[in-house]
Write an enzyme that holds these catalytic residues in place. Structure first.
Site, PDB file in Angstrom:
ATOM      1  N   ARG A  38      23.047  26.357  53.234  1.00  0.00           N
ATOM      2  CA  ARG A  38      21.982  26.506  52.218  1.00  0.00           C
ATOM      3  C   ARG A  38      21.200  27.805  52.412  1.00  0.00           C
ATOM      4  O   ARG A  38      20.665  28.365  51.455  1.00  0.00           O
ATOM      5  CB  ARG A  38      21.036  25.302  52.285  1.00  0.00           C
ATOM      6  CG  ARG A  38      20.041  25.203  51.115  1.00  0.00           C
ATOM      7  CD  ARG A  38      19.258  23.903  51.190  1.00  0.00           C
ATOM      8  NE  ARG A  38      18.427  23.688  50.009  1.00  0.00           N
ATOM      9  CZ  ARG A  38      17.090  23.616  50.034  1.00  0.00           C
ATOM     10  NH1 ARG A  38      16.438  23.778  51.178  1.00  0.00           N
ATOM     11  NH2 ARG A  38      16.404  23.395  48.933  1.00  0.00           N
TER      12      ARG A  38
ATOM     13  N   ILE B 102      15.916  25.658  43.528  1.00  0.00           N
ATOM     14  CA  ILE B 102      17.067  25.104  44.235  1.00  0.00           C
ATOM     15  C   ILE B 102      16.652  23.703  44.649  1.00  0.00           C
ATOM     16  O   ILE B 102      15.575  23.506  45.210  1.00  0.00           O
ATOM     17  CB  ILE B 102      17.482  25.971  45.451  1.00  0.00           C
ATOM     18  CG1 ILE B 102      18.698  25.358  46.166  1.00  0.00           C
ATOM     19  CG2 ILE B 102      16.348  26.212  46.411  1.00  0.00           C
ATOM     20  CD1 ILE B 102      19.307  26.264  47.242  1.00  0.00           C
ATOM     21  N   SER B 103      17.471  22.713  44.333  1.00  0.00           N
ATOM     22  CA  SER B 103      17.087  21.319  44.510  1.00  0.00           C
ATOM     23  C   SER B 103      16.928  20.946  45.982  1.00  0.00           C
ATOM     24  O   SER B 103      17.508  21.562  46.879  1.00  0.00           O
ATOM     25  CB  SER B 103      18.126  20.392  43.879  1.00  0.00           C
ATOM     26  OG  SER B 103      18.159  20.556  42.488  1.00  0.00           O
ATOM     27  N   GLN B 104      16.138  19.902  46.203  1.00  0.00           N
ATOM     28  CA  GLN B 104      15.969  19.310  47.520  1.00  0.00           C
ATOM     29  C   GLN B 104      17.330  18.840  48.038  1.00  0.00           C
ATOM     30  O   GLN B 104      18.095  18.220  47.308  1.00  0.00           O
ATOM     31  CB  GLN B 104      15.018  18.125  47.363  1.00  0.00           C
ATOM     32  CG  GLN B 104      14.629  17.427  48.621  1.00  0.00           C
ATOM     33  CD  GLN B 104      13.638  16.310  48.340  1.00  0.00           C
ATOM     34  OE1 GLN B 104      13.135  16.187  47.214  1.00  0.00           O
ATOM     35  NE2 GLN B 104      13.360  15.502  49.330  1.00  0.00           N
TER      36      GLN B 104
ATOM     37  N   PHE C 138      13.233  17.405  37.789  1.00  0.00           N
ATOM     38  CA  PHE C 138      14.020  18.603  37.518  1.00  0.00           C
ATOM     39  C   PHE C 138      13.350  19.415  36.413  1.00  0.00           C
ATOM     40  O   PHE C 138      12.575  18.878  35.610  1.00  0.00           O
ATOM     41  CB  PHE C 138      15.445  18.228  37.064  1.00  0.00           C
ATOM     42  CG  PHE C 138      16.387  17.918  38.195  1.00  0.00           C
ATOM     43  CD1 PHE C 138      17.177  18.906  38.754  1.00  0.00           C
ATOM     44  CD2 PHE C 138      16.477  16.634  38.706  1.00  0.00           C
ATOM     45  CE1 PHE C 138      18.041  18.620  39.804  1.00  0.00           C
ATOM     46  CE2 PHE C 138      17.338  16.337  39.756  1.00  0.00           C
ATOM     47  CZ  PHE C 138      18.122  17.340  40.296  1.00  0.00           C
TER      48      PHE C 138
END
Length: 214
Positions: A33, A59-61, A202
């Site tokens: 990541r 950027i998602s968890q 989101f």
């Protein structure tokens, strides 16, 4: 703490959060990541939190990436469409599980930057394109799996239409400024069946291209 220790702790945390799918964990172990986050927030790449990226996106968890990937249940022969390339992290994780991944985003800058990362990682089974995510990729459909990383008010009809019978779509559904529900949609011979997977947050799914692409 060294980078290697951070990565080990990262995977351990995912397990603690109930992510037990070994294929998903191995994919997230292989895809660093840290390569997808630059600038001010690069030091927080291994924390379990969403982070800002260019073009007002995130950027998602990591736990959300893992949950969505596990729910999609990607097979090694599957062709996957991802709507919302963002940094490219989710598509890179999917590339470790699928035969082919197509990822689209309305922002050309994000697509270009993600493509450069895919090249650096030698991910030859990922294709990123600038396109209106709400319309999908009808020229390439049908898809075995579709993952939407932006929230729609309802599961988008044009995307459901591009899902192969027996295929699965995972999409956040709800108003853009409230908590959304993660929905799993499976296309069967008699229609689409839906299952709720929990709360998420989101950015909204927006029609059209980003302003710099018009």
């Amino acid at each position: 703490m060294s980078s290697a220790e951070q990565k080990m702790q990262f995977i351990f945390h995912l397990r603690q959060q109930g992510i037990l799918d070994e294929r998903v964990l191995k994919a997230m172990e292989r895809i660093d990541r840290g390569l997808f986050i630059t600038g001010t927030f690069s030091g927080r790449a291994y924390e379990d939190m969403p982070l800002p990226i260019p073009c007002g996106q995130t950027i998602s968890q990591p736990t959300v990436v893992a949950r969505m990937t596990a729910a999609l249940n990607v097979g090694p022969r599957d062709t996957v469409l991802e709507v919302g390339t963002g940094s490219g992290y989710q598509a890179a994780v999917l590339s470790q599980l699928a035969r082919r991944v197509y990822t689209i985003d309305r922002h050309k800058r994000l697509v270009d930057e993600a493509t450069a990362r895919f090249r650096k990682l030698d991910l030859h089974n990922v294709t990123a394109m600038t396109a209106d995510g709400s319309r999908g990729l009808p020229a390439i459909a049908p898809f075995d799996r579709i993952l939407v990383t932006a929230a729609a008010e309802d599961p988008p009809g044009p995307l459901l239409a591009q899902l192969r019978e027996g295929g699965t779509m995972v999409v956040p559904v709800g108003q853009s400024h409230s908590v959304q529900r993660l929905i799993k949609a499976v296309r069967g011979p008699d229609g689409v069946e839906y299952e709720e997977l929990g709360d998420v947050r989101f950015v909204p799914l927006v029609e059209g291209l980003g302003q710099d692409e018009i």
